[in-house]
Design a protein around this motif. Structure first.
Motif, PDB file in Angstrom:
ATOM      1  N   UNK A   1       0.815  -1.052   0.058  1.00  0.00           N
ATOM      2  CA  UNK A   1       0.107   0.046   0.032  1.00  0.00           C
ATOM      3  C   UNK A   1       1.043   1.226  -0.055  1.00  0.00           C
ATOM      4  N   UNK A   2       1.190   1.877  -1.282  1.00  0.00           N
ATOM      5  CA  UNK A   2       2.009   2.998  -1.183  1.00  0.00           C
ATOM      6  C   UNK A   2       1.804   4.220  -0.572  1.00  0.00           C
ATOM      7  N   UNK A   3       0.118   4.299  -0.439  1.00  0.00           N
ATOM      8  CA  UNK A   3      -0.152   5.567   0.237  1.00  0.00           C
ATOM      9  C   UNK A   3      -0.834   5.464   1.815  1.00  0.00           C
ATOM     10  N   UNK A   4       0.262   5.090   2.645  1.00  0.00           N
ATOM     11  CA  UNK A   4      -0.063   4.718   4.032  1.00  0.00           C
ATOM     12  C   UNK A   4      -0.584   6.145   4.525  1.00  0.00           C
ATOM     13  N   UNK A   5      -1.675   6.104   5.540  1.00  0.00           N
ATOM     14  CA  UNK A   5      -1.858   7.290   6.209  1.00  0.00           C
ATOM     15  C   UNK A   5      -3.081   8.035   5.440  1.00  0.00           C
TER      16      UNK A   5
END
Length: 250
Positions: free
Chosen positions: A143-147
């Motif tokens: 998941x490259x877009x954490x947060x």
């Protein structure tokens, strides 16, 4: 030799075995029926947040229950199914197929098998997300877009998700909203006997369960009008949602 094996040898072969699941009315569990020749056994399949549990009454010694790589003797079987949850959405949890089958083997050589039916596991998964240990999949997809994704399990439907809403493996943070048990921080409205508490909003990492942030928010200062057809919720929903929006990584 067991009596079942002696019976099998006398009859020239194993007794036939059938395994059948019947989802209950709400689809949150399933009844299980196993037959072995003339014998019949009843059980129940229930989902947890990370495992399925099967309990069967009265099975004789020597019977083996197998599911999801787990094999046990008669009684109860617990098998993980988290891997099947990673790439589904929250809505899809109401009819989730874990992709597992139950195999039942009797000592006389009789074997029966049936696929686990689709179940509503949404409540079970939410309960797991609210636990301190978090919910981590056996193999976490990248998941490259954490947060960028927050889930508020107790929030109204329109504010339950903040930020990106995708598959469960893309969920980053879980918000836990707890009323503050302090009368000095409550708001009393003239036409509403229920006091409105302040709340603590705790942000937890979905993968580890670690607490990342805690924010205290005061009660909603707007009291409902007597003639209002839809009373305002007792918790400061709008304030919670605004703060969660501010915590999303864009």
């Amino acid at each position: 030799m067991t009596s079942l094996l002696l019976l099998s040898l006398a009859c020239g072969g194993p007794a036939p075995v059938t395994v059948a699941f019947t989802p209950t009315a709400l689809g949150k569990s399933a009844e299980l029926q196993i037959t072995h020749g003339e014998a019949r056994y009843e059980g129940l399949l229930t989902p947890g947040g990370d495992a399925l549990r099967i309990e069967v009454n009265g099975l004789p010694e020597g019977v083996v229950l197998s599911m999801g790589g787990v094999s046990v003797g008669p009684g109860a079987l617990t098998a993980p199914y988290t891997e099947s949850l990673a790439r589904v959405t929250f809505e899809e949890l109401t009819a989730h197929d874990p992709g597992l089958s139950l195999r039942v083997s009797f000592p006389d050589g009789g074997v029966g098998e049936a696929a686990v039916p689709k179940l509503d596991v949404q409540d079970a998964v939410v309960a797991r997300l609210l636990q301190e240990g978090g919910l981590r999949f056996e193999t976490e997809p990248n998941d490259p877009s954490k947060g960028d994704s927050i889930f508020w399990p107790g929030g109204p439907a329109e504010t339950r998700w903040v930020g990106h809403k995708g598959a469960l493996y893309q969920l980053d943070l879980v918000a836990v909203v707890t009323p503050v048990a302090d009368p000095l921080q409550e708001l009393l409205c003239p036409d509403d006997p229920a006091p409105r508490p302040a709340v603590d909003v705790t942000l937890r990492d979905r993968r580890s369960g670690a607490v990342l942030e805690v924010k205290r928010l005061p009660p909603d200062a707007d009291c409902p009008l007597v003639e209002a057809t839809t009373p305002r919720p007792p918790l400061p929903v709008k304030a919670v949602h605004v703060w969660l929006e501010s915590m999303v990584v864009r």
